[in-house]
Design a protein around this motif. Sequence first.
Motif, PDB file in Angstrom:
ATOM      1  N   MET A  13       6.762 -21.640 -11.887  1.00 48.39           N
ATOM      2  CA  MET A  13       5.852 -22.668 -12.648  1.00 48.39           C
ATOM      3  C   MET A  13       6.482 -23.271 -13.814  1.00 48.39           C
ATOM      4  N   LEU A  14       7.333 -22.492 -14.765  1.00 53.28           N
ATOM      5  CA  LEU A  14       8.040 -23.043 -15.902  1.00 53.28           C
ATOM      6  C   LEU A  14       9.645 -23.783 -15.607  1.00 53.28           C
ATOM      7  N   ASP A  15       9.920 -23.657 -14.302  1.00 49.50           N
ATOM      8  CA  ASP A  15      11.062 -24.388 -14.019  1.00 49.50           C
ATOM      9  C   ASP A  15      12.354 -23.837 -14.800  1.00 49.50           C
ATOM     10  N   VAL A  16      12.494 -22.608 -14.987  1.00 48.54           N
ATOM     11  CA  VAL A  16      13.442 -21.924 -15.884  1.00 48.54           C
ATOM     12  C   VAL A  16      14.228 -21.053 -15.090  1.00 48.54           C
ATOM     13  N   GLU A  17      15.285 -20.441 -15.418  1.00 45.56           N
ATOM     14  CA  GLU A  17      16.176 -19.499 -14.562  1.00 45.56           C
ATOM     15  C   GLU A  17      16.012 -18.152 -15.051  1.00 45.56           C
ATOM     16  N   ARG A  18      16.270 -17.254 -14.347  1.00 44.59           N
ATOM     17  CA  ARG A  18      16.273 -15.750 -14.406  1.00 44.59           C
ATOM     18  C   ARG A  18      16.456 -15.262 -16.103  1.00 44.59           C
ATOM     19  N   PRO A  19      17.527 -15.561 -16.585  1.00 41.37           N
ATOM     20  CA  PRO A  19      17.725 -15.067 -18.098  1.00 41.37           C
ATOM     21  C   PRO A  19      16.663 -15.061 -18.885  1.00 41.37           C
ATOM     22  N   MET A  20      15.817 -16.390 -18.834  1.00 44.12           N
ATOM     23  CA  MET A  20      14.689 -16.534 -19.612  1.00 44.12           C
ATOM     24  C   MET A  20      13.779 -15.431 -19.643  1.00 44.12           C
ATOM     25  N   LEU A  21      13.606 -14.636 -18.581  1.00 42.80           N
ATOM     26  CA  LEU A  21      12.811 -13.532 -18.427  1.00 42.80           C
ATOM     27  C   LEU A  21      13.067 -12.410 -19.598  1.00 42.80           C
ATOM     28  N   ASP A  22      14.539 -12.448 -19.423  1.00 42.75           N
ATOM     29  CA  ASP A  22      14.954 -11.325 -20.451  1.00 42.75           C
ATOM     30  C   ASP A  22      14.783 -11.759 -21.936  1.00 42.75           C
ATOM     31  N   GLY A  23      14.731 -12.725 -22.269  1.00 43.24           N
ATOM     32  CA  GLY A  23      14.185 -13.154 -23.604  1.00 43.24           C
ATOM     33  C   GLY A  23      12.871 -13.064 -23.907  1.00 43.24           C
ATOM     34  N   PHE A  24      11.816 -13.227 -22.757  1.00 38.63           N
ATOM     35  CA  PHE A  24      10.556 -13.026 -23.059  1.00 38.63           C
ATOM     36  C   PHE A  24      10.249 -11.558 -23.333  1.00 38.63           C
ATOM     37  N   ILE A  25      11.004 -10.873 -22.758  1.00 43.83           N
ATOM     38  CA  ILE A  25      10.492  -9.508 -22.830  1.00 43.83           C
ATOM     39  C   ILE A  25      11.115  -8.939 -24.045  1.00 43.83           C
ATOM     40  N   ASP A  26      12.333  -9.340 -24.477  1.00 46.75           N
ATOM     41  CA  ASP A  26      12.895  -8.972 -25.780  1.00 46.75           C
ATOM     42  C   ASP A  26      11.981  -9.438 -26.864  1.00 46.75           C
ATOM     43  N   ALA A  27      11.529 -10.607 -26.805  1.00 43.80           N
ATOM     44  CA  ALA A  27      10.432 -11.212 -27.843  1.00 43.80           C
ATOM     45  C   ALA A  27       9.214 -10.483 -27.910  1.00 43.80           C
ATOM     46  N   HIS A  28       8.780 -10.243 -26.653  1.00 46.37           N
ATOM     47  CA  HIS A  28       7.265  -9.765 -26.831  1.00 46.37           C
ATOM     48  C   HIS A  28       7.119  -8.294 -26.553  1.00 46.37           C
TER      49      HIS A  28
END
Length: 353
Positions: free
Chosen positions: A167-182
Amino acid sequence: MRTRRDVDQRLNTLLAEAFEQGRCAAPDPRDTRTLRGRVRAGTVVEPYPQLFASAELWQRLSARDRSMFVMRTLTERNPHLVFCGRSAALAHSLPVNEGPLLPLHVITPSKRPVRTTAHLQRHMKLNPEHAIRDGVRVTTLTQTVVDCGRTLPFSEALAVMDATLRMLDVERPMLDGFIDAHAPGYRGVRRAHKIAAWADGRAESGGESIARAVMIEAGIAPSDLQVTFVDPMDLWRRPRVDFLFNLRDGSRVVGELDGMEKYVEPRYLNGRSTVDALVRERQRESHLTLLRMPIVRFTMRDVWTPGRLVAMLAQAGVTAETLTGHDYRATAPRPDLPHGSRSWTTPAPPIEL
């Protein structure tokens, strides 16, 4: 003086108007008793305490829509209510298990112990960021994805993360950033990171994600996803397969999830009839077989039946021992490569769940 006919007519209007507005009817206590009589008679349903809908109309709704009807009604009662977890994922149209309806998941902005019931699962979080989706106040998309990664079963969490990348058209490492932030310091963070390491936006549906989760847990992760081939009977065509397995002997096996949607839903038929779609699919498969690759076709029933999908793939020669050891993560787009490019040489390290 109210007659029985007047009461029936008023309640019928109440139910119809609420349904038209995409919510359940929330009557006063006196009408609640009357409507529960209709529930016993089978003409009305009570999907949530003191919320009602016509049984006939309720049966026409999808599982997601039923949840949304209840959540909209509760939101109308309490505009500050924030839904989270699986409930928020439904509102964001993420591919989670849509049943059973209850419990719903909400955030309670309080430091005091919170009481959970069979109908409402409460989670404590101060000042949660929120968004409005389909008339319901929910946690933001990224917060919802992180919460699902921490709490849902592996297959569901993977489907949610795949869909988010898509949906966001982003790559896998972005998920790690979401987890660390939230979710700093929250329970389940390590688990969410491990699941994120398997996520891939190339999955085209929740069903494909769930099937891949079954494969991963069985130690037979696909070698690649959504692979395109040249049609040997029509060089202008480029058929794409859902899963590809590379074996140590140099052979390859194709896996295809066969969903009924592409044969019945207009968005997949593109103006063709169901018969035309079936014939086209048979031709596609017959052309693919000329590439000398076994094709394992399976349905979601095969996926949900314990051991069934793994046994089907084993019959085609796909086992943990026969695979090359390089899984699809080695071919996923990387942030240091142009979007859509692939790295065929660097396998990602295996991750235990």
